[in-house]
Each structure stands twice: as structure tokens, then as C-alpha cells.
Design a protein around this motif. Structure first.
Motif, PDB file in Angstrom:
ATOM      1  N   PRO A 160       0.823  -1.208   0.000  1.00  0.00           N
ATOM      2  CA  PRO A 160       0.000   0.000   0.000  1.00  0.00           C
ATOM      3  C   PRO A 160       0.857   1.258   0.000  1.00  0.00           C
ATOM      4  O   PRO A 160       1.871   1.331   0.687  1.00  0.00           O
ATOM      5  N   PHE A 161       0.445   2.237  -0.778  1.00  0.00           N
ATOM      6  CA  PHE A 161       1.109   3.538  -0.784  1.00  0.00           C
ATOM      7  C   PHE A 161       0.388   4.405   0.231  1.00  0.00           C
ATOM      8  O   PHE A 161      -0.792   4.699   0.081  1.00  0.00           O
ATOM      9  N   THR A 162       1.092   4.761   1.291  1.00  0.00           N
ATOM     10  CA  THR A 162       0.459   5.511   2.371  1.00  0.00           C
ATOM     11  C   THR A 162       0.738   7.001   2.261  1.00  0.00           C
ATOM     12  O   THR A 162       0.408   7.758   3.156  1.00  0.00           O
ATOM     13  N   GLY A 163       1.348   7.406   1.161  1.00  0.00           N
ATOM     14  CA  GLY A 163       1.675   8.815   0.976  1.00  0.00           C
ATOM     15  C   GLY A 163       0.463   9.629   0.568  1.00  0.00           C
ATOM     16  O   GLY A 163      -0.660   9.129   0.467  1.00  0.00           O
ATOM     17  N   ASN A 164       0.687  10.870   0.282  1.00  0.00           N
ATOM     18  CA  ASN A 164      -0.337  11.808  -0.125  1.00  0.00           C
ATOM     19  C   ASN A 164      -0.559  11.655  -1.632  1.00  0.00           C
ATOM     20  O   ASN A 164       0.310  11.968  -2.432  1.00  0.00           O
ATOM     21  N   HIS A 165      -1.729  11.160  -2.026  1.00  0.00           N
ATOM     22  CA  HIS A 165      -1.991  10.885  -3.436  1.00  0.00           C
ATOM     23  C   HIS A 165      -2.044  12.159  -4.271  1.00  0.00           C
ATOM     24  O   HIS A 165      -1.630  12.163  -5.420  1.00  0.00           O
ATOM     25  N   LEU A 166      -2.544  13.246  -3.693  1.00  0.00           N
ATOM     26  CA  LEU A 166      -2.550  14.521  -4.404  1.00  0.00           C
ATOM     27  C   LEU A 166      -1.119  14.968  -4.673  1.00  0.00           C
ATOM     28  O   LEU A 166      -0.804  15.458  -5.759  1.00  0.00           O
ATOM     29  N   GLN A 167      -0.232  14.752  -3.692  1.00  0.00           N
ATOM     30  CA  GLN A 167       1.181  15.092  -3.857  1.00  0.00           C
ATOM     31  C   GLN A 167       1.785  14.283  -5.004  1.00  0.00           C
ATOM     32  O   GLN A 167       2.514  14.811  -5.837  1.00  0.00           O
ATOM     33  N   LEU A 168       1.464  13.000  -5.087  1.00  0.00           N
ATOM     34  CA  LEU A 168       1.963  12.137  -6.156  1.00  0.00           C
ATOM     35  C   LEU A 168       1.444  12.622  -7.515  1.00  0.00           C
ATOM     36  O   LEU A 168       2.210  12.744  -8.470  1.00  0.00           O
ATOM     37  N   GLU A 169       0.162  12.916  -7.606  1.00  0.00           N
ATOM     38  CA  GLU A 169      -0.401  13.388  -8.876  1.00  0.00           C
ATOM     39  C   GLU A 169       0.228  14.704  -9.313  1.00  0.00           C
ATOM     40  O   GLU A 169       0.556  14.890 -10.485  1.00  0.00           O
ATOM     41  N   THR A 170       0.397  15.624  -8.376  1.00  0.00           N
ATOM     42  CA  THR A 170       0.991  16.933  -8.695  1.00  0.00           C
ATOM     43  C   THR A 170       2.426  16.764  -9.168  1.00  0.00           C
ATOM     44  O   THR A 170       2.839  17.354 -10.181  1.00  0.00           O
ATOM     45  N   LEU A 171       3.210  15.966  -8.458  1.00  0.00           N
ATOM     46  CA  LEU A 171       4.597  15.724  -8.841  1.00  0.00           C
ATOM     47  C   LEU A 171       4.660  15.092 -10.227  1.00  0.00           C
ATOM     48  O   LEU A 171       5.431  15.521 -11.077  1.00  0.00           O
ATOM     49  N   TRP A 172       3.835  14.087 -10.470  1.00  0.00           N
ATOM     50  CA  TRP A 172       3.867  13.393 -11.759  1.00  0.00           C
ATOM     51  C   TRP A 172       3.483  14.344 -12.894  1.00  0.00           C
ATOM     52  O   TRP A 172       4.091  14.344 -13.963  1.00  0.00           O
ATOM     53  N   SER A 173       2.499  15.184 -12.661  1.00  0.00           N
ATOM     54  CA  SER A 173       2.094  16.153 -13.678  1.00  0.00           C
ATOM     55  C   SER A 173       3.240  17.096 -14.022  1.00  0.00           C
ATOM     56  O   SER A 173       3.480  17.391 -15.188  1.00  0.00           O
TER      57      SER A 173
END
Length: 185
Positions: free
Chosen positions: A42-55
Motif C-alpha cells: 500500500p502507498f500511504t503517501g499523499n496521493h494529491l502530492q503524487l499526482e501533482t509531482l507526476w504532472s
């Protein structure tokens, strides 16, 4: 859990965007979160943070699963990929001495492969686990096979390495024994 299909998140899936170490570092999570060995973790990080970084990394808008016709995706495997890794040398005689001293039953769950798979296939099959991971020592050293090595079945060996640093054999045993006892009541 979140299923991240990185190959769909960019218009150029064959182009490397970021290494898993860099991605993990930027998200402040262990790098193994993005490696095949941790699939299902499981990824317990901040999913919004992941999406923003990837974008930011791909320099455009994200493609979401609903935007992709997954049924058209072909599951292709077997491509050759060259990988450079560090390999830590092991002394086969230390393994033999560990097994002579401890035997071939798992020190966590007690499984002996010969009981399950028969003497032809399972006899003497056991993984040998380094109590202190070799990569943490950063140098060669003289090993004590009776104290520094312990036999574990493949499942238990994999489970102790689900954490970093690895679980101790006693920690794993304390997690599984109540379940084993309940199974055989």
C-alpha cells in the motif's frame, strides 16, 4: 490501495521520466514502494502530492484511468532490460555450517520442505537469512554462521524483508504463531 499505471500517465511511455529512487525521495517514502518486489504494497503517501509531482515531471496534464480503454492494452512481457546492481558475495561454506548447526526447518514457522514436498524435491531446501543485512555493513567481514545466519522458508524469508530494516525472526514468529495455532484448532 491505489493502482498507478505509470505507462498511461505520460504520452511517451518508453521515455524514462524519473527513477524510482528519485520518486520515493520526493514523496518521502521507501524506494521499494515503486519496485516490482513491492507490488501489492500500500502507498500511504499523499496521493494529491503524487499526482501533482507526476504532472510536473511529464510537463502536461494527467491521463486518468477512465480516459484509457484498458481492454485494448496488451500485456507484453519478456523484454530484455539491462540492470546494474551490487551483489554481495556469500561464502557457501557459511551456508552449509548454518544448516549443519540449525537444521533445515524454518526458524520462524517450523516448516521443513521435505515434509511438504517430499524427500526428492524438498530435502535440504531452505533459504539462509543474514540477521544483519549485508548491504548495511558496507564492507566484507568474518561471519559466524551459527549466530549471523538463520534458516528460513522462502515465505518467511520474503516476509522478514517486507520491512526495512527487516523484521527479526522473533518478531515474525510472534506475528504468525497465533495464526498458526488458530489454524490447527
Amino acid at each position: 490501495y491505489v493502482l498507478v499505471r505509470f505507462d498511461y500517465l505520460t504520452k511517451s511511455p518508453s521515455k524514462a521520466v524519473i527513477s524510482h529512487q528519485e520518486l520515493a525521495s520526493k514523496l518521502n517514502v521507501p524506494s521499494r514502494m515503486f519496485t516490482p518486489q513491492a507490488s501489492g504494497t500500500p502507498f500511504t503517501g499523499n496521493h494529491l502530492q503524487l499526482e501533482t509531482l507526476w504532472s510536473r515531471l511529464i510537463g502536461g496534464s494527467l491521463i486518468y484511468p477512465d480516459d484509457v480503454n484498458v481492454s485494448e492494452h496488451r500485456h507484453v512481457e519478456g523484454a530484455v532490460q539491462q540492470v546494474t546492481v551490487n551483489r554481495y558475495e556469500r561464502d557457501p561454506s557459511a551456508r552449509r555450517r548454518c544448516i549443519e548447526f540449525h537444521g533445515t526447518s524454518c526458524k520462524a514457522c517450523g516448516l521443513n520442505m521435505a515434509y511438504v514436498y517430499g524427500p526428492d524435491l524438498g530435502r535440504d531446501y531452505i533459504h539462509v537469512h543474514h540477521v544483519i543485512p549485508l548491504h548495511t555493513i558496507k564492507d566484507s567481514y568474518v561471519i559466524d554462521p551459527e549466530q549471523d545466519l538463520v534458516p528460513l522458508c522462502p515465505n518467511c524469508h520474503s516476509m522478514v524483508h517486507q520491512r526495512n530494516p527487516p523484521l527479526s525472526v522473533d518478531e515474525l514468529r510472534s506475528k504468525i504463531m497465533p495464526r498458526y495455532i488458530a489454524l490447527f484448532r
